[in-house]
Write an enzyme that holds these catalytic residues in place. Structure first.
Site, PDB file in Angstrom:
ATOM      1  N   GLU A  92       0.883  -1.168   0.000  1.00 39.70           N
ATOM      2  CA  GLU A  92       0.000   0.000   0.000  1.00 39.70           C
ATOM      3  C   GLU A  92       0.915   1.211   0.000  1.00 39.70           C
ATOM      4  O   GLU A  92       1.716   1.380   0.919  1.00 39.70           O
ATOM      5  CB  GLU A  92      -0.920  -0.013   1.218  1.00 39.70           C
ATOM      6  N   CYS A 137      -1.668   8.941   4.247  1.00 36.59           N
ATOM      7  CA  CYS A 137      -1.616   8.595   2.827  1.00 36.59           C
ATOM      8  C   CYS A 137      -2.891   9.055   2.132  1.00 36.59           C
ATOM      9  O   CYS A 137      -2.906   9.294   0.931  1.00 36.59           O
ATOM     10  CB  CYS A 137      -1.452   7.095   2.671  1.00 36.59           C
TER      11      CYS A 137
END
Ligand code: NAD
Length: 593
Positions: free
Chosen positions: A343, A377
């Site tokens: 990720e 993020c």
């Protein structure tokens, strides 16, 4: 289902370290299974679980309630005490391999980003030799751990969740606040609630996966077990979420794998608390091996090993790509095809339609872009706002941003702390200077930095006439939001612009009160975000509710906090048992008429 070990259902039991074979023999003597001789390894599956004549049902998971930390509350008092304890001293953190503390003597400082002269811990950085020992320890622990019934593994995580919800909460949050410069609220939703949720929900998802069984025709019993991968898992974790640091090694471990875990250097303070908590919860030695500070070049040592079975990574796109390349080069060496779960970065967007509610948009932008200094993020870092709405919201948006207090996170009146390290501070200082010097770009709020005490960057809003500047394409990972103000009539073109501007596809949000516009945005931006929000900020995914992950350059989209993620760390085995074997090889069609 006699041949299956870890995956058959039974009651969850309190954690217990499995006995070593010598201790077991002393305890049971010749009661070990009769077909085992003295020197045979004991069969493990039946003794590691005291209650196996049951079909277990794990507790239904619920999301951990978020505590408020208001003045006078008990949780605030405990948190302040835990913060003061960190303030008062500096601890030394070892590597841990096979349960053994390893002091390499290569000491590295952990500092508070908001008071960067204050060293809160020193950790013993792992060496190549420690990494090699960690691989060996995880491979050695694999046999017992993967043979243990899954409910016992689950019980370790359920106990960890309860410890974190109770006696470990304050110290974990305090370590995250001082180590990573999170406010009390940001630490609470990360290092307490999200990590507790990961542990509780993953256990539930594992049960759902193990429960899926194939049909059987008459006279046959088909079953499928989800085996641990053959080898070790390498978990490489980022600085920005304590919950991710806790989840990446434990999710594969729940599925029977053993792990080598390297946390980010700037997250070691809280990572160490996670490790200690897991030990307290009953995690056996060697199941997760803790090797902070391994030099980046040395991670190849793990990727090059023939029994490297999976990478569980969260971090930047470049690092993931580099490791993927390495794995591709090594393909002929491996025993199995390694699973690569990554990720990675994002350039997350907010697009407003002219019909958007102005107040909702302002809050979405402020919280979405600046909470935790934009170091999520999922943080909004580019916005697309129609001219008519921009005129309405600009004064209040700018005033709100200018009012945000930035400073030491132990002062609870601050909305933001410092960015994580000198490199991040320099990068943001340069990006702001570049915007100031570029024609068509304007800093409309914030735009100052101060690195004397801590690495503080004021929340900054920039407008750009050119929608393709670096500030709308590259991930800066900090409190800078760049807005492009588009003509009201250019809605469709702007949707296309949002889709193609950046290589990332992690999160995004649309603000609109017009249903048709919502449908158009949801359709046009289908591939532009793995987590898409309607009339909400693009951050704050909750485990069990909004499984998280993105595609394109943002990662493999394996959705942490869902069954999809756990599936990457198992290899299925199908077993067919025929109760009465056929005794004639001929088929009917061979018979003469
Ligand atoms: P990072 O890539 O710098 O570091 C991640 C881990 O990789 C750390 O343990 C680090 O020590 C290690 N590492 C760094 N460089 C390496 C190298 N050259 N070789 C081997 N290992 C190396 O990331 P970070 O700064 O810790 O975290 C921020 C990044 O993580 C951002 O890009 C952010 O978008 C991303 N992130 C993504 C998600 C998601 O779910 N998509 C979640 C959190 C963070």
């Amino acid at each position: 289902m006699a041949p299956m070990h870890g995956e058959s259902l039974m009651a969850a039991v309190p954690s217990a370290r499995p006995l070593g074979s010598t201790a077991l023999r002393m305890l049971l003597g010749n009661q070990l299974a009769p077909h085992f001789g003295r020197n045979d390894p004991p069969r493990l599956a039946w003794y590691t679980c005291p209650m196996h004549d049951a079909i277990a049902r794990v507790p239904d998971p619920i999301n951990e309630p978020v505590l408020g930390y208001g003045p006078g509350s008990a949780e605030r008092a405990k948190l302040k005490e835990a913060l003061a304890a960190i303030d008062a001293g500096s601890i030394e953190i070892p590597c841990v391999v096979g349960g053994e503390r390893v002091h390499t003597g290569k000491l590295r400082d952990v500092v508070m980003p908001h008071r960067h002269k204050h060293v809160v811990a020193r950790f013993h950085a792992a060496t190549d030799e420690v990494a090699e020992r960690a691989i060996k320890a995880s491979l050695a622990a694999r046999r017992e751990w993967s043979a243990m019934r899954w409910e016992s593994r689950a019980a370790v995580l359920l106990r960890a969740a309860e410890l974190l919800a109770g006696p470990w909460r304050a110290r974990m949050n305090a370590a995250t606040m001082h180590g990573q410069s999170k406010t009390a609220h940001q630490a609470e939703i990360d290092s307490a609630c999200e990590l507790i949720d990961f542990w509780r929900f993953n256990v539930h998802f594992a049960q759902e996966l193990y429960r899926q069984q194939p049909n059987s025709s008459p006279g046959v019993w088909n079953s499928m077990e989800l085996r641990a991968l053959e080898g070790f898992v390498f978990a490489l974790t980022p600085f920005n979420f304590t919950a991710i640091a806790g989840n990446l090694p434990t999710a594969p471990a729940l599925m029977g794998n053993t792990v080598v875990w390297k946390p980010a250097e700037t997250q070691v303070l809280a990572a160490w608390q996670i490790f200690l908590l897991l030990e307290e919860a009953g995690l056996p030695p060697g199941v997760i091996n803790f090797i902070p500070g391994l030099p980046h070049g040395s991670t190849n040592l793990l990727l090059d090993h023939p029994q490297f079975a999976a990478l569980h990574f969260t971090g930047s796109t470049d690092v993931f790509r580099m490791m993927w390349r390495r794995v591709a080069e090594n393909l002929d060496k491996y025993r199995s095809y390694p699973r690569l779960v990554g990720e990675t970065g994002g350039k997350d967007f907010v697009i407003a339609h002219p019909s958007a509610d102005p107040k909702g948009l302002i809050v979405g932008l402020v919280r979405g872009a600046f909470e935790y200094q934009g170091q999520k993020c999922s943080a909004a870092s580019r916005a697309y706002i129609p001219q008519s709405l921009w005129k309405q919201i600009q004064p209040e948006l700018v005033e709100t941003i200018e009012s945000l207090k930035v400073g030491d996170v132990s002062d609870f009146s601050n909305f933001m702390g410092a960015v994580i390290k000198q490199g991040a501070f320099d990068k943001h200082t340069a990006a702001i200077a570049e915007a100031k010097a570029t024609n068509g770009m304007k800093v409309v709020a914030g735009g100052t930095t101060d690195g004397r005490e801590g690495w503080f960057v004021r929340p900054t809003l920039i407008t750009t006439e050119n929608p393709s500047v670096r500030h709308t394409v590259d991930e800066f990972f900090g409190p800078i939001l760049t807005a492009h103000i588009y003509p009201d009539g250019a809605w469709q073109e702007t949707l296309e612009l949002v889709d193609r501007t950046s290589p990332y596809a992690l999160t995004g949000a649309v603000f609109s009160r017009d249903r048709q516009a919502i449908v158009e945005a949801t359709t046009a931006l289908r591939d532009a975000a793995g987590n898409f929000y309607i009339n909400d900020k693009p951050t704050g995914a909750v485990v069990g509710q909004q499984p998280f992950g993105g595609a394109r350059a943002s990662g493999t989209d394996d959705k942490a906090g869902s069954h999809l993620n756990l599936l990457r760390f198992v290899a299925a085995r199908t077993i067919k048992e025929t109760f009465v074997s056929p005794t004639d090889w001929r088929y009917a069609f061979l018979d003469k008429p």
